[in-house]
Design a protein around this motif. Sequence first.
Motif, PDB file in Angstrom:
ATOM      1  N   LEU A 400       0.849  -1.077   0.072  1.00  0.00           N
ATOM      2  CA  LEU A 400       0.095  -0.093   0.038  1.00  0.00           C
ATOM      3  C   LEU A 400       0.803   1.320   0.138  1.00  0.00           C
ATOM      4  N   ALA A 401       1.847   1.027   0.857  1.00  0.00           N
ATOM      5  CA  ALA A 401       2.823   2.330   1.034  1.00  0.00           C
ATOM      6  C   ALA A 401       3.529   2.409  -0.420  1.00  0.00           C
ATOM      7  N   LYS A 402       4.001   1.409  -1.308  1.00  0.00           N
ATOM      8  CA  LYS A 402       5.017   1.651  -2.257  1.00  0.00           C
ATOM      9  C   LYS A 402       4.066   2.057  -3.507  1.00  0.00           C
ATOM     10  N   ARG A 403       2.853   1.808  -3.427  1.00  0.00           N
ATOM     11  CA  ARG A 403       2.039   2.201  -4.537  1.00  0.00           C
ATOM     12  C   ARG A 403       1.416   3.528  -4.218  1.00  0.00           C
ATOM     13  N   GLY A 404       1.696   4.129  -3.133  1.00  0.00           N
ATOM     14  CA  GLY A 404       1.139   5.597  -2.742  1.00  0.00           C
ATOM     15  C   GLY A 404      -0.131   5.359  -2.427  1.00  0.00           C
ATOM     16  N   LEU A 405      -0.886   4.322  -1.960  1.00  0.00           N
ATOM     17  CA  LEU A 405      -2.434   4.229  -1.744  1.00  0.00           C
ATOM     18  C   LEU A 405      -2.652   4.900  -0.379  1.00  0.00           C
ATOM     19  N   LYS A 406      -3.799   5.452  -0.117  1.00  0.00           N
ATOM     20  CA  LYS A 406      -3.942   6.203   1.209  1.00  0.00           C
ATOM     21  C   LYS A 406      -4.913   5.236   2.052  1.00  0.00           C
ATOM     22  N   SER A 407      -5.274   4.014   1.624  1.00  0.00           N
ATOM     23  CA  SER A 407      -6.002   3.117   2.359  1.00  0.00           C
ATOM     24  C   SER A 407      -5.146   2.758   3.693  1.00  0.00           C
ATOM     25  N   LEU A 408      -5.616   2.364   4.702  1.00  0.00           N
ATOM     26  CA  LEU A 408      -4.975   2.210   5.659  1.00  0.00           C
ATOM     27  C   LEU A 408      -5.330   0.834   6.526  1.00  0.00           C
ATOM     28  N   ILE A 409      -4.525   0.188   7.142  1.00  0.00           N
ATOM     29  CA  ILE A 409      -4.848  -0.907   8.119  1.00  0.00           C
ATOM     30  C   ILE A 409      -5.009  -0.467   9.278  1.00  0.00           C
ATOM     31  N   VAL A 410      -6.251  -0.440  10.304  1.00  0.00           N
ATOM     32  CA  VAL A 410      -6.746   0.278  11.406  1.00  0.00           C
ATOM     33  C   VAL A 410      -6.844  -0.786  12.556  1.00  0.00           C
ATOM     34  N   GLY A 411      -6.690  -1.988  12.190  1.00  0.00           N
ATOM     35  CA  GLY A 411      -6.950  -2.925  13.337  1.00  0.00           C
ATOM     36  C   GLY A 411      -6.498  -4.361  13.045  1.00  0.00           C
ATOM     37  N   GLN A 412      -6.263  -5.196  13.858  1.00  0.00           N
ATOM     38  CA  GLN A 412      -6.141  -6.796  13.714  1.00  0.00           C
ATOM     39  C   GLN A 412      -6.958  -7.488  14.798  1.00  0.00           C
ATOM     40  N   ILE A 413      -7.722  -8.399  14.475  1.00  0.00           N
ATOM     41  CA  ILE A 413      -8.369  -9.229  15.577  1.00  0.00           C
ATOM     42  C   ILE A 413      -8.229 -10.752  15.108  1.00  0.00           C
ATOM     43  N   HIS A 414      -7.360 -11.515  15.661  1.00  0.00           N
ATOM     44  CA  HIS A 414      -7.334 -12.964  15.642  1.00  0.00           C
ATOM     45  C   HIS A 414      -7.089 -13.348  14.020  1.00  0.00           C
ATOM     46  N   ASP A 415      -7.747 -13.688  13.355  1.00  0.00           N
ATOM     47  CA  ASP A 415      -7.545 -13.848  12.134  1.00  0.00           C
ATOM     48  C   ASP A 415      -7.828 -12.948  11.128  1.00  0.00           C
ATOM     49  N   SER A 416      -8.064 -11.751  11.376  1.00  0.00           N
ATOM     50  CA  SER A 416      -8.745 -10.916  10.290  1.00  0.00           C
ATOM     51  C   SER A 416      -7.839  -9.692  10.537  1.00  0.00           C
ATOM     52  N   ILE A 417      -7.964  -8.899   9.400  1.00  0.00           N
ATOM     53  CA  ILE A 417      -7.278  -7.486   9.182  1.00  0.00           C
ATOM     54  C   ILE A 417      -8.379  -6.323   9.002  1.00  0.00           C
ATOM     55  N   ILE A 418      -8.668  -5.197   9.885  1.00  0.00           N
ATOM     56  CA  ILE A 418      -9.291  -4.302   9.757  1.00  0.00           C
ATOM     57  C   ILE A 418      -8.898  -3.067   8.817  1.00  0.00           C
ATOM     58  N   LEU A 419      -9.297  -2.810   7.799  1.00  0.00           N
ATOM     59  CA  LEU A 419      -8.917  -1.633   6.929  1.00  0.00           C
ATOM     60  C   LEU A 419     -10.013  -0.512   6.811  1.00  0.00           C
ATOM     61  N   ASP A 420      -9.243   0.840   6.800  1.00  0.00           N
ATOM     62  CA  ASP A 420     -10.187   1.954   6.132  1.00  0.00           C
ATOM     63  C   ASP A 420     -10.005   2.253   4.828  1.00  0.00           C
ATOM     64  N   VAL A 421     -10.696   1.861   3.631  1.00  0.00           N
ATOM     65  CA  VAL A 421     -10.168   1.749   2.379  1.00  0.00           C
ATOM     66  C   VAL A 421     -10.554   2.928   1.819  1.00  0.00           C
ATOM     67  N   VAL A 422     -10.017   3.704   1.124  1.00  0.00           N
ATOM     68  CA  VAL A 422     -10.554   4.691   0.017  1.00  0.00           C
ATOM     69  C   VAL A 422     -11.409   3.946  -0.983  1.00  0.00           C
ATOM     70  N   GLU A 423     -12.894   4.758  -1.211  1.00  0.00           N
ATOM     71  CA  GLU A 423     -13.646   3.876  -2.074  1.00  0.00           C
ATOM     72  C   GLU A 423     -13.109   3.766  -3.472  1.00  0.00           C
ATOM     73  N   GLU A 424     -12.238   4.566  -3.990  1.00  0.00           N
ATOM     74  CA  GLU A 424     -11.518   4.540  -5.397  1.00  0.00           C
ATOM     75  C   GLU A 424     -10.408   3.466  -5.352  1.00  0.00           C
ATOM     76  N   GLU A 425      -9.873   3.150  -4.278  1.00  0.00           N
ATOM     77  CA  GLU A 425      -8.879   2.014  -4.247  1.00  0.00           C
ATOM     78  C   GLU A 425      -9.467   0.726  -3.853  1.00  0.00           C
ATOM     79  N   PHE A 426     -11.025   0.652  -3.512  1.00  0.00           N
ATOM     80  CA  PHE A 426     -11.287  -0.559  -2.896  1.00  0.00           C
ATOM     81  C   PHE A 426     -10.835  -1.878  -3.843  1.00  0.00           C
ATOM     82  N   ASP A 427     -11.177  -1.918  -5.129  1.00  0.00           N
ATOM     83  CA  ASP A 427     -10.779  -3.151  -5.778  1.00  0.00           C
ATOM     84  C   ASP A 427      -9.147  -3.353  -5.940  1.00  0.00           C
TER      85      ASP A 427
END
Length: 473
Positions: A400-427
């Motif tokens: 994400l950082a290398k591609r200059g994307l603004k979406s962020l990882i904001v949490g981690q729970i057991h087997d899952s990753i929580i992200l705050d994703v810019v709509e245009e970057e979703f796919d």
Amino acid sequence: MKFAAPTATRADAYQLMHQGVLALAAVEHAGIRVDMKYLKDTLRRVGDDINMSEDLLKTTEVWKEWRKRFPDRANMNSLDQMAVVLFDVMNVKPDGVGRTATGKWKMDEDALTRLDHPFCRDFLKLKKLHKIKSTYLEGILRETVDGFLHPNFNTHLARTYRSSSDQPNFQNFPIRNKVMGRLIRSIFVPRKGRRIVEVDYKTLEVRIAYCYHKDPVMRRYLTDPDTNMHRDEAVNLFKLDQKQVGDKTTRDAAKNQFVFPQFYGSVWFQCAPAIWERMRRQEWKVEGSDTLVIDHLRKKGITKLGNCDPDWIRQSGGPEPGTFSAHVRDCERGMWRKYATYDQWRKDWYEEYKRTGRFWNFTGFGWEGVLKRNDTINYPVQSAAFHCLLKCLIQIQKILAKRGLKSLIVGQIHDSIILDVVEEEFDEVMEVCKYVMEVWLLKRWSWITIPLEIEVEAAPVGMSWHEKTKVKL
């Protein structure tokens, strides 16, 4: 059974932990946005519900007798006083309520649920309201800074080498209780123009366990979409046909109160009471009919739970014939005959630990010293499973950082990753997650000998974490 040496060294383990600490620090720094108005409104509303519930309890006959028995020191939070009032004063039968080592009644949540008394039911609802208010709502409010929550994610506290969380415990927010889950998850919202996305590894620990024991029956269950291990065990546990198994009742009980507990080292006399009590209390029905599951079992000759006290079982030599506990014991034996390779690995792994006093996992982490049997079996699986997630979190963050994307990882729970994703970057972000977690990781770690799968849930733009629904990639 010959055990393969770990494919990673201690240096590899250190490197993973070092990079993981840095990645999780970035997750903490990013933080997850809090809907402050909703949080404060919910706090007030729950506070009002607590006051109303307490007032209603104080109008009951139980509280009147309570005040008579303890006139100067009546305390609704005293479970010892409650036991005296219910059992000694009001002659309520203490069905299913045990005693502590000191002889006092064991008035925990399970005991109060078993009593099935109106006062106990309302009291438990009140306790849950207190927990929502003090542990979750007030805890979140206390730790929120400028509208963002920045919980700690630790990698150095759990003996399993899994992560933990505090200030507040982000990994312990309720989810099984639908009301509590809705209240808490509705607090968290994305940044403007974004979506809250949860990317979850499907049956991760079961798949990593396979990498150790390589049971062929387990592999078929994990790779053939037409099979379902939890449904099959529900068929056995409740004497049903496959079409009679309910996803949210009998299958869920088989999964969470029998199959997984068995994998983690539980035994039949621990599983049977929990299943029986839940079945009785929730009044499950056979799927597609109006027949209660408990009545269905009665027609099959199973009319009661039976004694599940370990001391009684040891003295009597086994469970009472014809009881649900005896049936669960038979199901346990049948399940482990089916997973014979898995069962043999558990025995051999523990024997090897007793011989050497130590063991290692696939990612280079080790344990030694005095450990319980279940710990020696569970630690290598749980740790390696978390390290799969951690390795992917590190790599996704880098991409994400290398591609200059603004979406962020904001949490981690057991087997899952929580992200705050810019709509245009979703796919693009979802493509990165799927590639890293299902393809890249297996190329990096050759010891993963079974496919890994992810599931994605995403909330609409601007909506809370609670609003998430499944997304097909």
